[in-house]
Design a protein around this motif. Structure first.
Motif, PDB file in Angstrom:
ATOM      1  N   TRP A 354       1.943   2.137   5.946  1.00 43.64           N
ATOM      2  CA  TRP A 354       3.055   2.290   4.997  1.00 43.64           C
ATOM      3  C   TRP A 354       2.710   3.327   3.927  1.00 43.64           C
ATOM      4  O   TRP A 354       3.514   4.211   3.623  1.00 43.64           O
ATOM      5  CB  TRP A 354       3.360   0.938   4.353  1.00 43.64           C
ATOM      6  CG  TRP A 354       4.479   0.940   3.361  1.00 43.64           C
ATOM      7  CD1 TRP A 354       5.810   0.843   3.618  1.00 43.64           C
ATOM      8  CD2 TRP A 354       4.368   1.035   1.928  1.00 43.64           C
ATOM      9  NE1 TRP A 354       6.546   0.868   2.456  1.00 43.64           N
ATOM     10  CE2 TRP A 354       5.680   0.991   1.395  1.00 43.64           C
ATOM     11  CE3 TRP A 354       3.291   1.153   1.051  1.00 43.64           C
ATOM     12  CZ2 TRP A 354       5.941   1.061   0.028  1.00 43.64           C
ATOM     13  CZ3 TRP A 354       3.545   1.228  -0.316  1.00 43.64           C
ATOM     14  CH2 TRP A 354       4.858   1.171  -0.804  1.00 43.64           C
ATOM     15  N   ALA A 402      10.718   5.776   1.602  1.00 43.24           N
ATOM     16  CA  ALA A 402      10.466   5.633   0.152  1.00 43.24           C
ATOM     17  C   ALA A 402      10.697   6.926  -0.619  1.00 43.24           C
ATOM     18  O   ALA A 402      10.513   8.025  -0.094  1.00 43.24           O
ATOM     19  CB  ALA A 402       9.030   5.158  -0.073  1.00 43.24           C
ATOM     20  N   THR A 434      13.813   3.356  -2.111  1.00 43.66           N
ATOM     21  CA  THR A 434      12.486   2.795  -2.412  1.00 43.66           C
ATOM     22  C   THR A 434      12.499   1.274  -2.304  1.00 43.66           C
ATOM     23  O   THR A 434      11.535   0.662  -1.826  1.00 43.66           O
ATOM     24  CB  THR A 434      12.036   3.251  -3.814  1.00 43.66           C
ATOM     25  OG1 THR A 434      12.145   4.683  -3.880  1.00 43.66           O
ATOM     26  CG2 THR A 434      10.599   2.849  -4.102  1.00 43.66           C
ATOM     27  N   SER A 437      12.204   0.445   1.257  1.00 42.04           N
ATOM     28  CA  SER A 437      10.822   0.677   1.691  1.00 42.04           C
ATOM     29  C   SER A 437       9.904  -0.493   1.328  1.00 42.04           C
ATOM     30  O   SER A 437       9.157  -0.991   2.163  1.00 42.04           O
ATOM     31  CB  SER A 437      10.304   1.970   1.049  1.00 42.04           C
ATOM     32  OG  SER A 437       8.988   2.223   1.452  1.00 42.04           O
ATOM     33  N   ILE A 438       9.985  -0.948   0.080  1.00 41.18           N
ATOM     34  CA  ILE A 438       9.118  -2.049  -0.390  1.00 41.18           C
ATOM     35  C   ILE A 438       9.504  -3.367   0.292  1.00 41.18           C
ATOM     36  O   ILE A 438       8.645  -4.128   0.736  1.00 41.18           O
ATOM     37  CB  ILE A 438       9.195  -2.173  -1.933  1.00 41.18           C
ATOM     38  CG1 ILE A 438       8.601  -0.919  -2.584  1.00 41.18           C
ATOM     39  CG2 ILE A 438       8.476  -3.426  -2.426  1.00 41.18           C
ATOM     40  CD1 ILE A 438       8.906  -0.773  -4.055  1.00 41.18           C
TER      41      ILE A 438
END
Length: 452
Positions: A354, A402, A434, A437-438
């Motif tokens: 990641w 992200a 983002t 992504s997280i």
């Protein structure tokens, strides 16, 4: 030279070529692949072979999956199937649950269409509904973008997840099942939930009316002349249904392990569920439901297929270029250097995959290129750690979304269509990407803890 120094210099050169000199991404990737190979001290004749093998291996299966996927999406869009899906869901859910309707419509359409095509197709619908319901276009735009981005980053047959699945030898159906499980809470967090916060952070952005002129001429559909809702959904999701059913069969009957002596039924199901065959069957189904079954002449159907291929030709080359760079990194020993560096550390390979994808995404802008390069670097580490390749695909796919900023085409499309300032785009688009992504990373870590 130190492999990491060569890698960093190579990425900086790639960034310079694409951003500063505005060079074509495919050409830039091939040039940098050669330069990195030379920097790593590979025999010169082997560098050319690595580049050729990288492009060939990457595009072997994917050219059919992407090509047929684009054709299927184009047929559904041209016949008004996407228009029917969006309008029916919005009608059923009503004004109070408009965001849920938009998310569902975007998710279904997003699986069938590439991100940019889905965005162009859905924005006029979103604008019309927002005007009719008296709500901000951004109130519906954020959930729409979240759903489209999640399908783009997590779910085959989209470019990045399909390409990484091939690179890491992951089961595509398993990627799809895990991807959907993680996608549901992720879309909610980055879509409807973040919209509430975004309203407080950028209230002036929610007053904007958007810019439809940026989309060019629009095709008008009469609802009663479009395919039925059920048929439109079934056609859009047909490849997903085939691959998911195959994976469920393999997991329930054989526990996810390939049998040593497969039966005839095992062989048939494995054959039908492979991405290439699933996409071929799905395209033939779409050609009937969105073409011949609606009395469209073959010439018109074939014209739509040709247009679809033209629209993805450069994307295919970029993916091939990403494959060339990935192969040089593996053959040149960079992947092994990464493995040596992180051997014995407590850092999860999923987190490492990641992180690498995030750094490459910030530097290069392209989610697909970032994902493919990260896959080449973490492959040896993943094989050593015993991490499920399907989870690694989603971890890398999450990282590749992200911090989208000014070097990403999606950033400018969102800004242009919703008529936002750069600051407003960062606080809406960049933040929602983002958050996806997280959330995607957290989802993969949770599933890894459950299934490991």
């Amino acid at each position: 030279m130190n492999p990491f120094v060569v890698l960093i210099v190579g990425i900086l050169i790639l960034l310079l070529l694409i951003v500063k000199f505005k060079m074509n991404t495919f050409v830039s990737l091939v040039i940098v692949a050669f330069l990195i190979g030379i920097g790593l001290g590979m025999p010169l004749d082997k560098i050319a072979t690595s580049v050729q093998n990288g492009i060939g291996a990457q595009l072997g299966e994917l050219s059919i999956v992407f090509g047929f996927g684009a054709m299927l999406g184009r047929l559904v869009a041209n016949e008004g199937g996407a228009y029917r899906i969006a309008h029916t869901l919005i009608e059923k859910f009503g004004k109070k649950r408009l965001q849920v309707a938009i998310v569902l419509a975007s998710f279904i359409i997003g699986i069938a269409l590439f991100f940019e095509v889905g965005l162009v197709l859905l924005i006029p619908i979103v604008f019309a509904i927002a005007s009719e319901a008296g709500v901000s276009v951004l109130y519906l735009g954020i959930p729409m973008a979240a759903a489209l981005s999640v399908t783009h980053g997590f779910l085959p047959p989209h470019p990045a997840p399909t390409a990484i699945s091939a690179s890491l030898n992951a089961n595509t159906g398993k990627v799809l099942l895990f991807g959907i499980i993680i996608a549901i809470p992720t879309v909610y967090i980055a879509g409807p939930l973040y919209t509430k916060l975004a309203r407080k952070i950028v209230p002036d952005g929610f007053e904007r009316r958007g810019n439809l002129t940026a989309l060019g001429p629009q095709k008008d559909f009469k609802l009663d002349e479009t395919p039925s809702f059920g048929l439109s959904v079934l056609t859009s999701l047909f490849p997903v249904v085939i691959m998911a059913l195959t994976t469920i069969y393999e997991l329930t009957v054989h526990g996810g392990i390939k049998p040593k002596n497969p039966s005839l039924l095992d062989g048939i199901i494995s054959f039908v569920g492979s991405p290439v065959v699933a996409m071929t069957i799905s395209l033939l189904f779409a050609m009937y439901t969105m073409g011949w079954g609606r009395h469209r002449p073959s010439k018109e159907i074939m014209g739509a297929l040709e247009d679809a291929v033209k629209s993805i030709a450069m994307l295919l080359l970029v993916i091939g270029g990403g494959g060339a760079l990935k192969q040089v990194l593996i053959d040149g020993g960079v992947g092994d250097s990464v493995k040596t560096l992180f051997t014995g550390t407590a850092l999860s390979p999923l987190l490492l995959g990641w992180l690498i994808a995030v750094v490459l995404r910030v530097a290069l802008g392209s989610a697909t290129v970032a994902a493919l390069t990260a896959a080449g670097l973490v492959l040896p580490l993943m094989q050593q750690s015993g991490v499920d390749p399907a989870l690694m695909v989603i971890a890398i796919g999450s990282g590749s979304l992200a911090l989208s900023h000014v070097n990403d085409a999606g950033f400018w499309m969102f800004r242009e269509y919703f008529d936002l300032t750069i600051k407003q785009t960062v606080l809406t688009w960049t933040v929602l990407e983002t958050l996806i992504s997280i959330s995607g990373l957290l989802g993969t870590l949770i599933l890894d803890a459950i299934f490991h």
